[in-house]
Design a protein around this motif. Structure first.
Motif, PDB file in Angstrom:
ATOM      1  N   GLU A 139      34.151  26.420  -6.540  1.00  0.00           N
ATOM      2  CA  GLU A 139      33.999  24.983  -6.668  1.00  0.00           C
ATOM      3  C   GLU A 139      33.448  24.699  -8.054  1.00  0.00           C
ATOM      4  O   GLU A 139      32.648  25.488  -8.563  1.00  0.00           O
ATOM      5  N   PRO A 140      33.842  23.567  -8.647  1.00  0.00           N
ATOM      6  CA  PRO A 140      33.302  23.283  -9.978  1.00  0.00           C
ATOM      7  C   PRO A 140      31.777  23.261  -9.914  1.00  0.00           C
ATOM      8  O   PRO A 140      31.208  22.612  -9.052  1.00  0.00           O
ATOM      9  N   GLY A 141      31.145  24.019 -10.772  1.00  0.00           N
ATOM     10  CA  GLY A 141      29.679  24.025 -10.816  1.00  0.00           C
ATOM     11  C   GLY A 141      29.030  24.962  -9.821  1.00  0.00           C
ATOM     12  O   GLY A 141      27.805  25.053  -9.771  1.00  0.00           O
ATOM     13  N   ALA A 142      29.821  25.676  -8.999  1.00  0.00           N
ATOM     14  CA  ALA A 142      29.215  26.603  -8.030  1.00  0.00           C
ATOM     15  C   ALA A 142      28.566  27.763  -8.770  1.00  0.00           C
ATOM     16  O   ALA A 142      29.162  28.303  -9.701  1.00  0.00           O
ATOM     17  N   PRO A 143      27.331  28.139  -8.389  1.00  0.00           N
ATOM     18  CA  PRO A 143      26.680  29.266  -9.065  1.00  0.00           C
ATOM     19  C   PRO A 143      27.386  30.576  -8.753  1.00  0.00           C
ATOM     20  O   PRO A 143      28.088  30.664  -7.747  1.00  0.00           O
ATOM     21  N   PRO A 144      27.201  31.602  -9.583  1.00  0.00           N
ATOM     22  CA  PRO A 144      27.834  32.900  -9.297  1.00  0.00           C
ATOM     23  C   PRO A 144      27.251  33.526  -8.026  1.00  0.00           C
ATOM     24  O   PRO A 144      26.220  33.088  -7.534  1.00  0.00           O
ATOM     25  N   GLY A 198      20.208  31.361 -12.751  1.00  0.00           N
ATOM     26  CA  GLY A 198      19.316  32.139 -13.619  1.00  0.00           C
ATOM     27  C   GLY A 198      18.854  33.441 -13.003  1.00  0.00           C
ATOM     28  O   GLY A 198      18.142  34.202 -13.652  1.00  0.00           O
ATOM     29  N   THR A 199      19.210  33.726 -11.742  1.00  0.00           N
ATOM     30  CA  THR A 199      18.811  35.004 -11.133  1.00  0.00           C
ATOM     31  C   THR A 199      20.005  35.948 -11.130  1.00  0.00           C
ATOM     32  O   THR A 199      21.157  35.506 -11.131  1.00  0.00           O
TER      33      THR A 199
END
Ligand SMILES: [Zn+2]
Ligand SMILES: [Zn+2]
Length: 236
Positions: free
Chosen positions: A42-47, A59-60
């Protein structure tokens, strides 16, 4: 021509409906649009956590659960998060017993592997065995059906009967992480045949990772060189 290949060839010539949008497709698969939507983040989904595929806090490098309790498996590939609209594919297979969803989900996992990075060569695919109650209820093991589709899709060996249930697990639904973990300890035994091999444990959905961890633990204890987990869906 082997019967299974003939069956697939015939199926690929027959028009089917994309299970998500109803568009006409060739064979048991999603239409290219739905497949691309599901496999794209999804656009903007974190890894994802590289070990358990949970979406990470920004950031983790690893999720808190994997940092807190080491997992027996090294990596998880998840095709999509267990949420609408893709969760419908899992429900069609498990609740409606639509077996034609197994190759659809296998294709998505294969595409996710191509997206995320290759498996070790000659990896042995091993489905998580179903409990007796769910086998009775569904008349099939969804994980085994997906693993069979994946073996055909990736031309990889399939280990049937490699993992065995040592006992019936208490129903995990609705339990918290600690209770699920306790419930899964010692759940599986390995019948052998994994010495020095890399094994990919196949399941339909990963929720906390406790079941996959118990399966991986049994495989490593039997001498497996390493374990990767392949799931269609990851509970976000
Ligand atoms: Zn579609
Ligand atoms: Zn993790």
């Amino acid at each position: 021509m082997p019967l299974q290949r003939l069956g697939r060839l015939l199926l690929s010539r027959i028009g089917c409906d994309c299970p998500l949008c109803g568009a006409r497709v060739a064979g048991a698969r999603l239409c290219p649009g739905c497949e691309a939507d599901i496999l794209a983040a999804e656009p903007g989904a974190p890894p994802r956590c590289p070990r358990c595929a949970l979406r990470l806090v920004r950031g983790t490098a690893c999720c808190a659960a994997c940092l807190g309790v080491p997992r027996s498996f090294a990596r998880t590939v998840a095709a999509f998060d267990y949420q609408p609209p893709a969760d419908a594919l899992i429900l069609m297979l498990k609740a409606q017993r639509r077996l034609s969803m197994a190759p659809v989900l296998a294709r998505l996992i294969a595409a996710a592997i191509a997206r995320d990075g290759p498996l070790p060569p000659d990896v042995l695919l091993v489905p998580v065995p179903a409990g007796r109650a769910s086998l009775r209820r569904r008349g099939m093991n969804p994980a085994a059906e997906i693993a069979r589709g994946l073996a055909a899709e990736l031309a990889l060996p399939l280990g049937r009967g490699v993992l065995l249930r040592r006992r019936e697990a208490p129903r995990q639904t609705g339990k918290n992480r600690q209770a699920r973990r306790r419930g899964a300890v010692g759940l599986f035994a390995c019948a052998g045949g994994v010495q020095g091999r890399h094994v990919a444990v196949v399941d339909d959905v990963m929720t906390t990772g406790s079941t996959a961890d118990a399966a991986a633990g049994a495989l490593l204890a039997a001498g497996a060189a390493g374990v990767t987990v392949l799931v269609a869906a990851r509970t976000p």
